[in-house]
Design a protein around this motif. Structure first.
Motif, PDB file in Angstrom:
ATOM      1  N   TRP A   1      -0.378  -1.094   7.051  1.00  0.00           N
ATOM      2  CA  TRP A   1       0.392  -0.927   5.819  1.00  0.00           C
ATOM      3  C   TRP A   1       0.146  -2.034   4.803  1.00  0.00           C
ATOM      4  O   TRP A   1       0.541  -1.898   3.652  1.00  0.00           O
ATOM      5  CB  TRP A   1       1.883  -0.892   6.133  1.00  0.00           C
ATOM      6  CG  TRP A   1       2.208   0.133   7.164  1.00  0.00           C
ATOM      7  CD1 TRP A   1       2.664  -0.067   8.412  1.00  0.00           C
ATOM      8  CD2 TRP A   1       2.072   1.540   7.036  1.00  0.00           C
ATOM      9  NE1 TRP A   1       2.831   1.088   9.075  1.00  0.00           N
ATOM     10  CE2 TRP A   1       2.478   2.123   8.239  1.00  0.00           C
ATOM     11  CE3 TRP A   1       1.624   2.383   5.999  1.00  0.00           C
ATOM     12  CZ2 TRP A   1       2.477   3.477   8.458  1.00  0.00           C
ATOM     13  CZ3 TRP A   1       1.621   3.741   6.224  1.00  0.00           C
ATOM     14  CH2 TRP A   1       2.037   4.277   7.432  1.00  0.00           C
ATOM     15  N   GLY A   2      -0.402  -3.117   5.142  1.00  0.00           N
ATOM     16  CA  GLY A   2      -0.528  -4.184   4.159  1.00  0.00           C
ATOM     17  C   GLY A   2      -1.578  -5.173   4.554  1.00  0.00           C
ATOM     18  O   GLY A   2      -2.320  -4.995   5.494  1.00  0.00           O
TER      19      GLY A   2
ATOM     20  N   ALA B   1       6.556 -13.325  -0.531  1.00  0.00           N
ATOM     21  CA  ALA B   1       6.319 -12.774   0.811  1.00  0.00           C
ATOM     22  C   ALA B   1       6.530 -11.278   0.758  1.00  0.00           C
ATOM     23  O   ALA B   1       7.382 -10.783  -0.004  1.00  0.00           O
ATOM     24  CB  ALA B   1       7.254 -13.413   1.843  1.00  0.00           C
ATOM     25  N   LEU B   2       5.757 -10.558   1.579  1.00  0.00           N
ATOM     26  CA  LEU B   2       5.808  -9.094   1.614  1.00  0.00           C
ATOM     27  C   LEU B   2       6.080  -8.628   3.040  1.00  0.00           C
ATOM     28  O   LEU B   2       5.693  -9.291   4.010  1.00  0.00           O
ATOM     29  CB  LEU B   2       4.495  -8.507   1.122  1.00  0.00           C
ATOM     30  CG  LEU B   2       4.130  -8.769  -0.351  1.00  0.00           C
ATOM     31  CD1 LEU B   2       2.732  -8.285  -0.627  1.00  0.00           C
ATOM     32  CD2 LEU B   2       5.126  -8.103  -1.275  1.00  0.00           C
ATOM     33  N   HIS B   3       6.693  -7.465   3.122  1.00  0.00           N
ATOM     34  CA  HIS B   3       6.937  -6.868   4.435  1.00  0.00           C
ATOM     35  C   HIS B   3       7.041  -5.365   4.278  1.00  0.00           C
ATOM     36  O   HIS B   3       7.668  -4.855   3.352  1.00  0.00           O
ATOM     37  CB  HIS B   3       8.230  -7.397   5.056  1.00  0.00           C
ATOM     38  CG  HIS B   3       8.486  -6.824   6.420  1.00  0.00           C
ATOM     39  ND1 HIS B   3       9.147  -5.633   6.614  1.00  0.00           N
ATOM     40  CD2 HIS B   3       8.163  -7.284   7.656  1.00  0.00           C
ATOM     41  CE1 HIS B   3       9.224  -5.395   7.893  1.00  0.00           C
ATOM     42  NE2 HIS B   3       8.638  -6.377   8.550  1.00  0.00           N
ATOM     43  N   THR B   4       6.440  -4.646   5.205  1.00  0.00           N
ATOM     44  CA  THR B   4       6.520  -3.193   5.238  1.00  0.00           C
ATOM     45  C   THR B   4       6.799  -2.771   6.666  1.00  0.00           C
ATOM     46  O   THR B   4       6.124  -3.225   7.608  1.00  0.00           O
ATOM     47  CB  THR B   4       5.213  -2.545   4.756  1.00  0.00           C
ATOM     48  OG1 THR B   4       4.985  -2.913   3.395  1.00  0.00           O
ATOM     49  CG2 THR B   4       5.302  -1.031   4.867  1.00  0.00           C
ATOM     50  N   GLY B   5       7.790  -1.925   6.833  1.00  0.00           N
ATOM     51  CA  GLY B   5       8.126  -1.447   8.160  1.00  0.00           C
ATOM     52  C   GLY B   5       9.093  -0.289   8.081  1.00  0.00           C
ATOM     53  O   GLY B   5       9.488   0.157   6.993  1.00  0.00           O
TER      54      GLY B   5
ATOM     55  N   LYS C   1       0.819  -1.201   0.000  1.00  0.00           N
ATOM     56  CA  LYS C   1       0.000   0.000   0.000  1.00  0.00           C
ATOM     57  C   LYS C   1       0.857   1.257   0.000  1.00  0.00           C
ATOM     58  O   LYS C   1       0.505   2.259  -0.627  1.00  0.00           O
ATOM     59  CB  LYS C   1      -0.910  -0.017   1.233  1.00  0.00           C
ATOM     60  CG  LYS C   1      -1.941   1.090   1.261  1.00  0.00           C
ATOM     61  CD  LYS C   1      -2.860   0.934   2.446  1.00  0.00           C
ATOM     62  CE  LYS C   1      -3.897   2.037   2.465  1.00  0.00           C
ATOM     63  NZ  LYS C   1      -4.813   1.917   3.620  1.00  0.00           N
ATOM     64  N   GLU C   2       1.986   1.242   0.675  1.00  0.00           N
ATOM     65  CA  GLU C   2       2.831   2.426   0.761  1.00  0.00           C
ATOM     66  C   GLU C   2       3.404   2.806  -0.605  1.00  0.00           C
ATOM     67  O   GLU C   2       3.598   3.987  -0.895  1.00  0.00           O
ATOM     68  CB  GLU C   2       3.954   2.184   1.761  1.00  0.00           C
ATOM     69  CG  GLU C   2       3.498   1.966   3.207  1.00  0.00           C
ATOM     70  CD  GLU C   2       2.827   0.625   3.398  1.00  0.00           C
ATOM     71  OE1 GLU C   2       2.060   0.479   4.366  1.00  0.00           O
ATOM     72  OE2 GLU C   2       3.053  -0.284   2.570  1.00  0.00           O
TER      73      GLU C   2
ATOM     74  N   PRO D   1      15.186   7.251  10.099  1.00  0.00           N
ATOM     75  CA  PRO D   1      14.032   6.359   9.950  1.00  0.00           C
ATOM     76  C   PRO D   1      13.485   6.411   8.518  1.00  0.00           C
ATOM     77  O   PRO D   1      13.183   7.487   7.996  1.00  0.00           O
ATOM     78  CB  PRO D   1      13.017   6.907  10.962  1.00  0.00           C
ATOM     79  CG  PRO D   1      13.815   7.763  11.897  1.00  0.00           C
ATOM     80  CD  PRO D   1      14.951   8.312  11.092  1.00  0.00           C
ATOM     81  N   THR D   2      13.386   5.246   7.907  1.00  0.00           N
ATOM     82  CA  THR D   2      12.946   5.164   6.510  1.00  0.00           C
ATOM     83  C   THR D   2      11.873   4.106   6.399  1.00  0.00           C
ATOM     84  O   THR D   2      12.019   3.006   6.940  1.00  0.00           O
ATOM     85  CB  THR D   2      14.132   4.807   5.594  1.00  0.00           C
ATOM     86  OG1 THR D   2      15.182   5.768   5.786  1.00  0.00           O
ATOM     87  CG2 THR D   2      13.701   4.808   4.142  1.00  0.00           C
ATOM     88  N   LEU D   3      10.790   4.452   5.673  1.00  0.00           N
ATOM     89  CA  LEU D   3       9.724   3.489   5.434  1.00  0.00           C
ATOM     90  C   LEU D   3      10.180   2.548   4.321  1.00  0.00           C
ATOM     91  O   LEU D   3      10.409   2.968   3.183  1.00  0.00           O
ATOM     92  CB  LEU D   3       8.430   4.207   5.035  1.00  0.00           C
ATOM     93  CG  LEU D   3       7.206   3.318   4.826  1.00  0.00           C
ATOM     94  CD1 LEU D   3       6.842   2.587   6.097  1.00  0.00           C
ATOM     95  CD2 LEU D   3       6.026   4.141   4.314  1.00  0.00           C
ATOM     96  N   SER D   4      10.315   1.289   4.668  1.00  0.00           N
ATOM     97  CA  SER D   4      10.861   0.313   3.729  1.00  0.00           C
ATOM     98  C   SER D   4       9.829  -0.767   3.464  1.00  0.00           C
ATOM     99  O   SER D   4       9.196  -1.283   4.402  1.00  0.00           O
ATOM    100  CB  SER D   4      12.146  -0.306   4.293  1.00  0.00           C
ATOM    101  OG  SER D   4      12.602  -1.347   3.473  1.00  0.00           O
TER     102      SER D   4
END
Length: 1134
Positions: free
Chosen positions: A237-238, A111-115, A74-75, A123-126
């Motif tokens: 986020w997901g 597989a997905l990951h958002t953090g 989504k990000e 701090p970075t949205l990855s």
């Protein structure tokens, strides 16, 4: 188990087969086997209503073949689609602009990951996408919604499942083992083999057979459950990505994300938890999670793990349950377990068709199940209802876990709800589970008042705080549970249990009754020892508060609400605390109401009556709480440890006197009751009990007077009146027993008498213990009153007491010394002749040594015509030496005693020997008893060397007396010539006294003494004249010396001129030729004198000499005396 979810089929009998689905926001994307994409809007409805699902858009040519998996970033605004072994990226908003990832051909797992990652401290949205394709893992990374980079890592084995544990750690599963891949370094690490036995081993052991039983009590939940997740599919986020086709559909190894950045690694029907570092969560999960069937899909909510499985006859059936026969063929395909306790919560049967996969949405708040033509939504029951149902089933650990993990309860309310549930759990553990230590520890951690735990005990322990356990509540079986409580059964009297059995018509079963009684007694002892340890700990805290002078302590009390029909688990009924000194404990709570279970999918409504109370923190007076704790502890000691009653009651305690007195009397604990009275300063009560038990015919530890005497020793000095009142009967008993005791000669009789004296001590022993003792209280007693009191019983006791007073305390009170004389006189008057001799010696010794008795009063107490020696000693204190000597010479008829009297009193009266000489040469006065004449007539007295018989006429008696006296005078004069002046003695001697050698010796001694005195006077006078003449000559020599100081004369030390106005000193000649007196400045002379002065002499010499070691000579003293007469001149001679 309880009702946690209700399944609702929102989409049924779709014309196409569903292959995959994903939910984000209010959208539900469904991928079909024809490659079409169905876009639905899932609008949330009001509470109690089903959500509405509306088809919004259909993308018929979305993919050329079946859509195997879908995922949302989504990000980055990206929709990930896996179809035909190729991953394609679409614009999430328009579902267009397809971007195929050619390096992912042959993919079948993603597989997905958002953090949020900290990259270079920022701090970075990855967002990351991992795809397994053709023996390699491809990872694509987006940073702040922009594509950053892709990585490829070779894989040795075929990957069947994978998921991100953290932004830099990917957990993967092969057919043989679980692995981790560290990003971006690409380091592979092995975790553990992927088989059921290995999972059980690494998780801590084999799974208990009752782990999946519906009615089993779940294990203790972890203390902290994290309800947030930053993994893909969690948070905002997901969402989950699922596929319903391909090779992965048959894989029995699953990796599913869980709340708190954890992963559930599952193989067949066994799963273990790992954290974000890939380590096992051994602290929170001591055992693996065991499913009743091998799950084909797993997802989660904040509190539950939701797993779907095939039918019981399918190939995915759990091998462990397949051996259970009929028990394994239960019909369900959805299994719900608590994440914290791992207990089975609920099973559902989706009857429309068999579900294939399950996923969640909206950060874990929505649960979707997917079949080939059906879409279900698992609607959670209200958390209030779930908590009430779990409490109704007495699964308190499960309720605590639900409250801790739920995201539908405010954090501020979670602590309150958890405390209430723990409160109920502690009561349940104590009353129904007989887990007393655990229950009391729970009360302590909650900060509950000790009265809450005490009230759970029977009346014989709790007293007025006891609750009626026989009252049945509305729920069936509650009264049976109370009756079967081992604590209640053991505390019930045997007669009561027999009457109860007869009332219900039970026949006697002796063996069963004995076994149950023994078991109940063991449980009763365990409860008592647990309560004893709990109360001891509470008492320690209370004593510490009292030492700190705290008036109140904060406790948690339970207050029932005004209305028990509360419908919210977070809110309790309103109530107010009690205004009493000590808050009263309430019952176990409002009555429980079973939920009305309806058929179909309607949600049952439950009112939260079990939690309709408030836990309030109130300040409780420390003294009031200490009274309850100490009194209850006394009851416990009476039941299980009577030996500990003494240590409790002999120290400062707060036991309730009336209750404790009743209990101790009922148990015949008289010694402990005395200790209780003493601690409460009820001394009279204790002495009354001791006297009653001491005079009782019943044998016991308080029989006799010894216990009373020993207690009187413990009384403080301000209880003197009470001591006199209650020491009377031990003294009277001892005196009466002494008078009635016959003469015993046999050894057996002596032994029996000795044993009897242990309980009935002698009066002398009583006096030495109570009055003549070194304790401070005895020293503070009014001694004159003690002596008066003891004289009422026996003068012997007075003598014993006063001897200790004079020897130990050195009392100088005249009244006590007079009492001593009176007591001796009483004893002498009452004693026989043999005993009187020793008593008179003691009396005379006291009259000689004491200087504080009143001689006038003592003289008045002496009897007439007796005790002449004692009278003479008293007369000597009055200075009436002549009268005393008359008594000794004529009444006592002992001239040696008279001589000894003079020796002892010559220091106070130098003429006492002259008085004796006068008496010896004179006739006895008429008022003096002439016992001397009687002794002469009896022949007991006469001159030495004469052997004539007793005289028969008065003239002969006087002749013998005269000869005897002259003989004594002849011996007295030379022996004590220094105390008998010749000038006073010669006029007293009669003219006809023969001049014997004794007289010659006396006169020679007197003349020598006179001559020696005259010679000493002359010598002293001549020495004085010589010293005066020497001083005059010295003065004349000094006055003849002169010094001429001219203007040119200089000081030999500083070489400066000595002026006319300068102070100077003259140093005499040192004896060398040509040297004369030196004239120096006075200041120079002082400096030289200080420099050449000798060191100070030791202190010992100073003490011996009495002054400084550097003494001045006569010349120095004379110079100092003359110096003021010479202006400005100081003269010093060596």
């Amino acid at each position: 188990m309880h009702h946690a979810f209700t399944a609702h089929a929102l989409l049924r009998q779709l014309p196409v087969r569903i292959e995959s689905a994903v939910a984000y926001g209010d959208r539900l994307l469904v991928g079909t086997a024809t490659g079409a994409l169905l876009v639905y809007q899932a609008a949330e409805a009001a509470r109690g209503q089903l959500p509405a699902v509306t088809l919004v858009e259909t993308k018929r040519a979305f993919a050329r073949r079946a859509v195997e998996q879908l995922g949302v970033i989504k990000e980055a605004g990206v929709l990930v689609c896996l179809a035909d072994g190729l991953v394609t990226l679409f614009d999430l908003h328009t579902l267009s602009n397809a971007t195929p990832l050619n390096n992912t051909r042959g993919a079948h797992v993603l597989a997905l990951h958002t953090g949020v990652e900290h990259i270079d401290g920022i701090p970075t949205l990855s967002s990351k996408l991992a795809v397994y394709a053709k023996r390699k893992v491809v990872v694509l990374e987006w940073r702040d919604s922009e594509f950053y980079k892709s990585f490829e890592y070779p894989a040795a084995d075929r990957i069947v499942a994978m998921h991100f544990a953290a932004p830099g750690l990917l957990v993967l599963a092969t057919a043989r083992e679980f692995l981790t891949l560290q990003l971006p370094r690409g380091q592979w690490d092995e975790l553990f083999p992927a088989d059921a036995a290995s999972l059980r081993t690494v998780a801590g052991g084999l799974v208990p057979s009752s782990a999946a039983a519906p009615g089993a009590q779940p294990p203790q939940p972890p203390s902290t459950i994290t309800a947030a997740s930053s993994s893909y599919g969690g948070g905002m986020w997901g969402s989950w990505t699922l596929g319903l086709a391909g090779a992965a559909a048959e894989v029995k190894t699953t990796i599913a994300p869980m709340p708190g950045e954890r992963l559930l690694l599952c193989h067949v029907d066994i799963g273990v938890m790992v954290n974000s570092a890939g380590k096992l969560c051994r602290k929170d999960y001591t055992e693996p999670m065991s499913f009743s069937r091998a799950p084909t899909g797993i997802t989660y909510t904040s509190s539950y793990v939701v797993a779907i499985s095939r039918g019981a006859d399918a190939t995915t059936q759990s091998p462990r349950l397949a051996e259970g026969g009929a028990g394994a063929r239960q019909r369900h395909n959805v299994e719900i377990r608590n994440i914290g306790t791992q207990a089975l919560v609920q099973t559902l049967l989706l009857s429309e068709e068999e579900p294939v996969y399950v996923f969640n949405g909206a950060g874990g708040k929505q649960v979707w199940a997917i079949g080939q033509h059906t879409v279900w939504r698992l609607m959670p029951a209200p958390i209030q209802q779930q908590v009430e149902e779990v409490l109704d089933a007495e699964q308190y650990d499960e309720a605590i876990s639900l409250v801790a993990q739920s995201d539908n309860i405010l954090e501020a309310e979670k602590d309150e709800l958890t405390a209430k549930i723990r409160w109920l759990r502690a009561r349940w553990l104590f009353r129904e589970e007989a887990r007393y230590e655990e229950a009391l520890a729970e009360f302590s951690e909650l900060g509950a008042t000790p009265t809450e735990a005490i009230s759970l005990c029977p009346e014989r322990i709790a007293g007025e705080l006891a609750q009626d356990l026989s009252e049945a509540e509305d729920e069936p079986g509650e009264s049976d549970a109370a009756a079967s409580n081992p604590l209640v059964a053991a505390a019930t009297q045997p007669d009561d249990r027999a009457a109860t059995a007869a009332a219900v018509g039970e026949g006697p079963d002796p063996s069963k009754g004995r076994a149950r009684t023994k078991k109940d007694q063991i449980a009763w002892k365990e409860a008592l020892y647990a309560l004893m340890r709990y109360l001891t700990e509470q008492r320690r805290w209370l004593q510490q508060a009292l030492r700190g002078e705290k008036r109140d302590l904060e406790y948690v009390v339970r207050v029932l609400g005004d209305d028990a029909d509360s419908s919210s688990g977070g809110s309790a009924g309103s109530g107010s605390g009690s205004d009493d000194a000590l808050p009263a404990s309430s019952g176990s709570g409002a009555r429980r109401v079973r939920p009305r279970r309806n058929d179909g999918n309607s949600l049952p409504h439950v009112r939260l009556r079990r939690l309709a109370f408030v836990l309030e923190r109130v300040d409780v007076p420390v003294v009031a709480m200490a009274r309850v704790v100490d009194t209850t502890l006394l009851r416990v000691y009476l039941e299980c440890s009577p030996g500990l009653l003494g240590p409790l009651l002999r120290v400062k305690n707060h036991c309730d006197v009336e209750q404790s007195e009743t209990l101790l009397l009922a148990h015949r604990r008289y010694v402990e009751l005395v200790d209780l009275y003493h601690g409460k300063e009820l001394y009279r009560n204790a002495l009354q009990l001791l006297q009653a038990r001491g005079t009782s015919a019943e044998a016991g530890p308080l029989c006799g007077t010894y216990a009373t005497v020993r207690y009187l020793v413990r009384l403080p000095a301000d209880q003197f009146e009470l001591v006199l009142e209650y020491v009377r009967w031990p003294l009277e008993s001892g005196l009466s027993r002494q008078q009635a005791r016959p003469a015993r000669s046999s050894s057996n009789t002596s032994t029996a008498s000795s044993a009897d004296e242990d309980d009935w001590p002698a009066p002398e022993t009583i006096v030495s213990m109570v009055f003549a003792d070194d304790r401070p209280a005895a020293e503070e007693f009014p001694r004159s009153r003690v002596a008066t009191f003891l004289r009422q019983h026996s003068p012997r006791l007075v003598v014993q007491y006063l001897e200790y007073v004079f020897d130990a305390w050195h009392d100088e009170a005249a009244g006590l010394h007079d009492d001593m004389v009176a007591a001796y006189l009483d004893l002498v008057g009452a004693a026989d002749a043999k005993a009187a001799v020793g008593l008179r010696q003691k009396l005379r010794r006291f009259l000689k040594s004491s200087r504080f008795y009143s001689p006038e009063k003592s003289l008045a107490r002496l009897p007439d015509g007796a005790l002449f020696e004692e009278r003479a000693l008293v007369l000597s204190r009055l200075g009436r030496h002549e009268h005393a000597l008359l008594l000794l010479v004529f009444s006592v008829a002992s001239i040696p005693l008279a001589e000894q009297y003079c020796i002892e009193n010559v220091a106070q009266c130098p003429g006492v020997f002259v008085l004796l000489l006068k008496i010896l040469v004179a006739r006895p006065p008429a008022e003096i008893a002439d016992n001397e004449a009687a002794d002469i007539r009896a022949g007991r007295l006469g001159p030495l060397g004469e052997s004539a018989g007793p005289p028969d006429t008065p003239a002969a008696v006087e002749a013998i007396r005269t000869a005897l006296h002259w003989q004594c005078v002849g011996q007295l004069l030379p022996t004590h010539h220094q105390s008998i002046p010749m000038a006073e003695a010669l006029p007293l001697l009669p003219p006809d006294l023969p001049f014997s050698r004794d007289m010659f010796v006396y006169l020679r001694s007197q003349l020598c003494a006179l001559d020696q005195g005259m010679h000493s006077s002359t010598l002293v006078r001549n020495l004085g004249v010589a010293e005066d003449l020497q001083a005059r000559r010295h003065l004349a020599r000094l006055q003849s010396s002169r010094i001429v100081v001219s203007e040119t004369r200089t000081c030999p030390q500083c070489l400066k001129r000595i002026g006319s106005g300068t102070a100077f000193a003259v140093i005499p000649k040192d004896g060398r030729r040509g040297s004369g007196p030196a004239v120096v400045h006075y200041s120079c002379w002082q400096r030289s004198k200080a420099a050449t002065a000798p060191a100070p002499a030791p202190k010992d010499s100073e003490r011996e000499g009495g002054e400084d070691s550097t003494t001045s000579t006569p010349s120095d003293r004379l110079a100092d005396a003359l110096a003021p007469g010479v202006s400005g001149v100081v003269i010093k001679w060596a």
